[in-house]
Design a protein around this motif. Structure first.
Motif, PDB file in Angstrom:
ATOM      1  N   ARG A 124     -17.548 -17.810 -41.852  1.00  0.00           N
ATOM      2  CA  ARG A 124     -17.938 -16.242 -41.784  1.00  0.00           C
ATOM      3  C   ARG A 124     -18.646 -15.843 -40.431  1.00  0.00           C
ATOM      4  NH1 ARG A 124     -21.867 -14.891 -46.784  1.00  0.00           N
ATOM      5  NH2 ARG A 124     -22.116 -12.983 -45.353  1.00  0.00           N
ATOM      6  N   MET A 125     -19.321 -17.037 -39.684  1.00  0.00           N
ATOM      7  CA  MET A 125     -19.693 -17.080 -38.500  1.00  0.00           C
ATOM      8  C   MET A 125     -18.597 -16.503 -37.611  1.00  0.00           C
ATOM      9  SD  MET A 125     -22.197 -19.952 -37.211  1.00  0.00           S
ATOM     10  CE  MET A 125     -21.192 -20.864 -36.007  1.00  0.00           C
ATOM     11  N   ARG A 126     -17.423 -17.263 -37.703  1.00  0.00           N
ATOM     12  CA  ARG A 126     -16.357 -16.873 -36.750  1.00  0.00           C
ATOM     13  C   ARG A 126     -15.777 -15.508 -37.064  1.00  0.00           C
ATOM     14  NH1 ARG A 126     -13.398 -21.695 -38.607  1.00  0.00           N
ATOM     15  NH2 ARG A 126     -12.169 -20.280 -39.859  1.00  0.00           N
ATOM     16  N   LEU A 128     -17.507 -12.945 -38.270  1.00  0.00           N
ATOM     17  CA  LEU A 128     -18.343 -12.109 -37.739  1.00  0.00           C
ATOM     18  C   LEU A 128     -18.286 -12.018 -35.973  1.00  0.00           C
ATOM     19  CD1 LEU A 128     -21.335 -12.935 -40.018  1.00  0.00           C
ATOM     20  CD2 LEU A 128     -20.461 -10.654 -39.633  1.00  0.00           C
ATOM     21  N   ALA A 129     -17.927 -13.074 -35.509  1.00  0.00           N
ATOM     22  CA  ALA A 129     -17.829 -13.055 -34.117  1.00  0.00           C
ATOM     23  C   ALA A 129     -16.726 -12.420 -33.660  1.00  0.00           C
ATOM     24  CB  ALA A 129     -18.207 -14.592 -33.544  1.00  0.00           C
ATOM     25  N   THR A 130     -15.690 -12.703 -34.221  1.00  0.00           N
ATOM     26  CA  THR A 130     -14.258 -12.553 -33.586  1.00  0.00           C
ATOM     27  C   THR A 130     -13.498 -11.159 -34.377  1.00  0.00           C
ATOM     28  OG1 THR A 130     -12.880 -14.014 -35.060  1.00  0.00           O
ATOM     29  CG2 THR A 130     -13.874 -14.693 -32.876  1.00  0.00           C
ATOM     30  N   ARG A 135     -11.105  -6.206 -41.083  1.00  0.00           N
ATOM     31  CA  ARG A 135     -10.686  -7.696 -41.466  1.00  0.00           C
ATOM     32  C   ARG A 135     -11.664  -8.398 -42.026  1.00  0.00           C
ATOM     33  NH1 ARG A 135      -8.300 -10.322 -36.253  1.00  0.00           N
ATOM     34  NH2 ARG A 135      -8.027 -11.745 -37.860  1.00  0.00           N
TER      35      ARG A 135
END
Lengths: 218, 218
Positions: A124-126, A128-130, A135
């Motif tokens: 989820r961090m990935r 949110l970051a990308t 998406r």
């Protein structure tokens, strides 16, 4: 764990039922108990210093939760609320260290639970970051479909009451944006959504959108 | 763990050194070893399906890492790269289950490590979901200052080579945005930044910006 060990662990537990909307434990409360969900579904939320709520994860049947002791904390880091009629096995936190010491299978199981959560948090961090918001929303509803989906004739139904606000709190966006996305998806034949419900009618295309293989509909 | 148990665990380890830039293990590689960092610093990254890189965390001295077995995986979920001269204790993954079974203190320690990571991942998830980019960058550099800061006369120095690109990959933004933020902060007397280095000259004001108590400078 051996049958005998499972019996000993179960003998120390009590069963507690929770109605939809009932709070099982609250963020900051002293962590006196840990749990395994037997049936139903819970939402775990955290509130930021400014009062914004984020859904950290859903708890599904079979999940170990409320394990503050494993995190070396004395309070619960989030609030767990039943979203459908639920029941959990409950142990006093005081038995945690004994279980870890006596049953290596218990420790390994607890670690695997934490490992799965850690990997989901990193995913989820990935995202949110990308990823752009459409998406992220696609990945979030597909994850719900995987963890709490019920196959029906017309698609995969998310098997608990879920609101657009819930989806916004899972994906770091606003209710308004989630509404616009779900409307576009509904018009495109990807989902059927309603108050507190969501049916994924074309999960394959949702995955293509989530993975950025095809453009979003918004 | 008792002295005897610690001796037994250490006897099974070898020491491996890594030069800056050296890869300790790669995402997807078979997880044959697990590690404790003795000194130095590692960066753990994950690459998305589209090839975008995200820094998942930094590994600091004393940290247990590469514990795929605890996650019930056979491969490493990320790539660990030394960012300064480092050394680690290394064990073959085959001893993991024995350690968990024989030493409850080992299992409890591993769980606490995972707990700390899980809470950090939830914090970053919350920041990504709810905070504007300048606040996220403030929280990210303060976290680095906490974990890897060296107190100096003029402030807190991040004690390993860190680039603006690294900060971008920690906070889900672009190199361009991080550059603009650091320039504004440097002009405002909050940091001194240079190629591969960062000195926090006013951590208190950075915290106020991070927490949204005072507006950002951008």
């Amino acid at each position: 764990m051996s049958d005998q060990q499972v019996d000993a662990v179960l003998a120390a537990a009590i069963v507690r039922r929770h109605e939809p909307g009932e709070v099982v434990f609250e963020q900051g409360e002293e962590a006196s108990w840990f749990f395994i969900l037997l049936f139903g579904r819970l939402r775990v939320t955290q509130v930021t210093a400014e009062g914004q709520q984020v859904i950290v994860r859903m708890v599904n049947p079979g999940d170990l939760f409320g394990i503050a002791k494993a995190l070396n904390r004395t309070d619960y880091p989030g609030t767990a609320t039943a979203v459908s009629a639920s029941a959990a096995l409950v142990w006093p936190m005081s038995v945690w260290s004994d279980f870890v010491a006596q049953y290596p299978g218990f420790a390994q199981g607890a670690m695997e639970t934490m490992g799965i959560r850690l990997q989901e948090a990193h995913t989820r961090m990935r995202e949110l970051a990308t990823e752009e918001v459409e998406r992220r929303v696609a990945h979030a509803v597909l994850r719900l479909g995987n963890q709490a989906g019920k196959k029906e004739k017309d698609g995969i139904r998310i098997d608990f009451p879920i609101s657009k606000q819930d989806i916004a709190e899972m994906t770091g966006t606003t209710l308004h944006t989630v509404s616009r996305i779900l409307t576009a998806w509904e018009n495109g034949g990807l989902v059927v959504s309603g108050r507190q419900k969501l049916l994924l009618t074309d999960p394959h295309r949702l995955l293509l959108i989530g993975d950025g293989v095809v453009p979003g509909l918004l």
